[in-house]
Design an enzyme around this catalytic site. Structure first.
Site, PDB file in Angstrom:
ATOM      1  N   HIS A   1      -1.109  -1.242  -4.335  1.00  0.00           N
ATOM      2  CA  HIS A   1      -2.394  -0.867  -3.747  1.00  0.00           C
ATOM      3  C   HIS A   1      -2.441   0.652  -3.548  1.00  0.00           C
ATOM      4  O   HIS A   1      -1.581   1.225  -2.881  1.00  0.00           O
ATOM      5  CB  HIS A   1      -2.512  -1.594  -2.406  1.00  0.00           C
ATOM      6  CG  HIS A   1      -3.829  -1.482  -1.721  1.00  0.00           C
ATOM      7  ND1 HIS A   1      -4.899  -2.304  -2.002  1.00  0.00           N
ATOM      8  CD2 HIS A   1      -4.248  -0.651  -0.727  1.00  0.00           C
ATOM      9  CE1 HIS A   1      -5.916  -1.988  -1.209  1.00  0.00           C
ATOM     10  NE2 HIS A   1      -5.548  -0.986  -0.429  1.00  0.00           N
TER      11      HIS A   1
ATOM     12  N   MET B   1     -12.031   4.550  -1.031  1.00  0.00           N
ATOM     13  CA  MET B   1     -12.751   4.819   0.220  1.00  0.00           C
ATOM     14  C   MET B   1     -13.480   6.138   0.023  1.00  0.00           C
ATOM     15  O   MET B   1     -13.156   7.167   0.647  1.00  0.00           O
ATOM     16  CB  MET B   1     -11.761   4.875   1.382  1.00  0.00           C
ATOM     17  CG  MET B   1     -11.276   3.489   1.790  1.00  0.00           C
ATOM     18  SD  MET B   1      -9.760   3.556   2.749  1.00  0.00           S
ATOM     19  CE  MET B   1      -8.565   3.512   1.418  1.00  0.00           C
TER      20      MET B   1
ATOM     21  N   ASP C   1      -6.671  -6.344   4.140  1.00  0.00           N
ATOM     22  CA  ASP C   1      -6.012  -5.037   4.199  1.00  0.00           C
ATOM     23  C   ASP C   1      -6.116  -4.441   5.607  1.00  0.00           C
ATOM     24  O   ASP C   1      -7.232  -4.214   6.106  1.00  0.00           O
ATOM     25  CB  ASP C   1      -6.721  -4.121   3.186  1.00  0.00           C
ATOM     26  CG  ASP C   1      -6.136  -2.727   3.093  1.00  0.00           C
ATOM     27  OD1 ASP C   1      -5.078  -2.461   3.683  1.00  0.00           O
ATOM     28  OD2 ASP C   1      -6.767  -1.898   2.398  1.00  0.00           O
TER      29      ASP C   1
ATOM     30  N   MET D   1      -9.006   8.349  -0.549  1.00  0.00           N
ATOM     31  CA  MET D   1      -9.932   8.724   0.544  1.00  0.00           C
ATOM     32  C   MET D   1     -10.502  10.111   0.278  1.00  0.00           C
ATOM     33  O   MET D   1      -9.754  11.008  -0.130  1.00  0.00           O
ATOM     34  CB  MET D   1      -9.176   8.754   1.876  1.00  0.00           C
ATOM     35  CG  MET D   1      -8.479   7.455   2.206  1.00  0.00           C
ATOM     36  SD  MET D   1      -7.582   7.604   3.762  1.00  0.00           S
ATOM     37  CE  MET D   1      -6.712   6.030   3.775  1.00  0.00           C
TER      38      MET D   1
ATOM     39  N   MET E   1     -11.521  -5.668   5.059  1.00  0.00           N
ATOM     40  CA  MET E   1     -10.763  -4.725   5.891  1.00  0.00           C
ATOM     41  C   MET E   1     -10.505  -5.349   7.265  1.00  0.00           C
ATOM     42  O   MET E   1     -11.445  -5.777   7.949  1.00  0.00           O
ATOM     43  CB  MET E   1     -11.534  -3.415   6.066  1.00  0.00           C
ATOM     44  CG  MET E   1     -11.660  -2.561   4.816  1.00  0.00           C
ATOM     45  SD  MET E   1     -10.112  -2.265   3.947  1.00  0.00           S
ATOM     46  CE  MET E   1      -9.148  -1.425   5.202  1.00  0.00           C
TER      47      MET E   1
ATOM     48  N   HIS F   1      -8.126   1.076  -4.224  1.00  0.00           N
ATOM     49  CA  HIS F   1      -9.084   0.905  -3.132  1.00  0.00           C
ATOM     50  C   HIS F   1      -9.759   2.249  -2.886  1.00  0.00           C
ATOM     51  O   HIS F   1      -9.149   3.169  -2.330  1.00  0.00           O
ATOM     52  CB  HIS F   1      -8.313   0.411  -1.891  1.00  0.00           C
ATOM     53  CG  HIS F   1      -9.151   0.298  -0.655  1.00  0.00           C
ATOM     54  ND1 HIS F   1      -8.588   0.133   0.603  1.00  0.00           N
ATOM     55  CD2 HIS F   1     -10.492   0.322  -0.464  1.00  0.00           C
ATOM     56  CE1 HIS F   1      -9.551   0.057   1.500  1.00  0.00           C
ATOM     57  NE2 HIS F   1     -10.715   0.172   0.890  1.00  0.00           N
TER      58      HIS F   1
ATOM     59  N   SER G   1       0.834  -1.200   0.000  1.00  0.00           N
ATOM     60  CA  SER G   1       0.000   0.000   0.000  1.00  0.00           C
ATOM     61  C   SER G   1       0.867   1.248   0.000  1.00  0.00           C
ATOM     62  O   SER G   1       1.633   1.500   0.935  1.00  0.00           O
ATOM     63  CB  SER G   1      -0.907   0.016   1.228  1.00  0.00           C
ATOM     64  OG  SER G   1      -1.420   1.324   1.393  1.00  0.00           O
TER      65      SER G   1
ATOM     66  N   ASP H   1      -4.686   3.786  -2.095  1.00  0.00           N
ATOM     67  CA  ASP H   1      -5.788   4.100  -1.177  1.00  0.00           C
ATOM     68  C   ASP H   1      -6.307   5.508  -1.422  1.00  0.00           C
ATOM     69  O   ASP H   1      -5.645   6.483  -1.055  1.00  0.00           O
ATOM     70  CB  ASP H   1      -5.301   3.987   0.269  1.00  0.00           C
ATOM     71  CG  ASP H   1      -5.047   2.549   0.668  1.00  0.00           C
ATOM     72  OD1 ASP H   1      -6.007   1.764   0.667  1.00  0.00           O
ATOM     73  OD2 ASP H   1      -3.877   2.199   0.944  1.00  0.00           O
TER      74      ASP H   1
HETATM   75  C1  DX5 Z   1      -6.408   1.808   5.370  1.00  0.00           C
HETATM   76  C2  DX5 Z   1      -5.915   1.412   4.014  1.00  0.00           C
HETATM   77  C3  DX5 Z   1      -4.784   0.474   4.003  1.00  0.00           C
HETATM   78  C4  DX5 Z   1      -3.543   0.972   4.708  1.00  0.00           C
HETATM   79  C5  DX5 Z   1      -2.936  -0.220   5.368  1.00  0.00           C
HETATM   80  O1  DX5 Z   1      -7.568   2.521   5.250  1.00  0.00           O
HETATM   81  O2  DX5 Z   1      -6.963   0.804   3.267  1.00  0.00           O
HETATM   82  O3  DX5 Z   1      -4.481   0.011   2.694  1.00  0.00           O
HETATM   83  O4  DX5 Z   1      -2.605   1.556   3.858  1.00  0.00           O
HETATM   84  O5  DX5 Z   1      -1.910   0.200   6.166  1.00  0.00           O
HETATM   85  P1  DX5 Z   1      -1.183  -0.768   7.200  1.00  0.00           P
HETATM   86  O6  DX5 Z   1      -0.675  -1.960   6.411  1.00  0.00           O
HETATM   87  O7  DX5 Z   1      -0.097   0.070   7.769  1.00  0.00           O
HETATM   88  O8  DX5 Z   1      -2.223  -1.178   8.202  1.00  0.00           O
HETATM   89 ZN    ZN Z   2      -6.420  -0.130   1.329  1.00  0.00          ZN
END
Ligand code: DX5
Ligand code: ZN
Length: 214
Positions: free
Chosen positions: A31, A66, A173, A35, A135, A64, A6, A33
């Site tokens: 990956h 969010m 994840d 948001m 998750m 991903h 990620s 993320d």
């Molecule tokens: C959290 C993300 C993850 C995050 C995971 O909302 O979806 O992908 O980057 O981070 P770690 O591996 O540090 O928990």
């Molecule tokens: Zn993620």
């Protein structure tokens, strides 16, 4: 085991360097993320960053989202060359329609479940999915503690997939490291996402190899 590092825990002032590491590593995908500050209490990055990453990353992009209303962005994601588009079940009023739109746009369709969302809610769409992202933390931040219930949940999803003959892969994840990753591997996970475990280490490529060997 497949591994999807990620980028959220990468050095954002030196993204090119971290993506070069990913390109030269055994990572299976990258990956990303996204948001929006509405679906989750944080804002990460958007299209300018995704496009810049897509231009230099030689691994498939596992995005991903969010965000609310992820269906709005299907065509844009497809034009960028995104391989896997993950939408949250909780963010989609018409999940079946969104899954079909993602596939018709030439991408792999994945549905993500928050820790409190039961696996059984996917029963009627599991045959249409390329991947389910479970998750194992509440989404929004890297570096959080693994929620233990994700192991039993992975097992329940494995049973659902095997029982229905679905071809969906299971990705997990949040809070993934060598020990939680081993539990998830035993429970039937196919892909592990890891941010802080990989990028906060002196040798990130070695950590990718450790997770791959699980
Ligand atoms: C959290 C993300 C993850 C995050 C995971 O909302 O979806 O992908 O980057 O981070 P770690 O591996 O540090 O928990
Ligand atoms: Zn993620």
């Amino acid at each position: 085991m497949l591994v999807s590092p990620s980028l959220l825990s990468a050095d954002f002032a030196n993204l090119a360097k971290d993506i070069e590491m990913i390109n030269n590593s055994q990572a299976d995908m990258l990956h990303l993320d996204v948001m929006d500050g509405v679906f989750v209490p944080n804002i990460s990055f958007g299209f300018p960053v995704i496009e810049a990453v897509a231009n230099i990353c030689r691994k498939p992009l596992d995005v991903h989202l969010m965000i609310v209303k992820p269906e709005i962005w299907v065509d844009r994601m497809s034009k960028i060359g995104v391989e896997i588009m993950n939408v949250h079940q909780e963010a989609c009023l018409h999940l079946d329609r969104t899954i079909h739109a993602i596939r018709e746009a030439g991408m792999k369709a994945a549905v993500t479940l928050n820790p409190s969302t039961p696996v059984g809610l996917l029963e009627d769409v599991i045959g249409e999915l390329d991947m389910v992202l479970l998750m194992s933390v509440n989404p929004g931040f890297g570096g959080q503690k693994f929620i233990d219930n994700a192991v039993a949940k992975t097992r329940r999803l494995r049973e659902l997939i095997d029982r229905t003959g679905s071809k969906a892969l299971i990705e997990v994840d949040g809070g993934v490291n060598e020990s939680t990753g081993r539990l998830l591997a035993e429970a039937g996970a196919d892909i592990l996402v890891a941010g802080s475990y990989i990028f906060n280490a002196p040798d990130p490529a070695a950590r990718i190899l450790t997770l791959k060997s699980l």
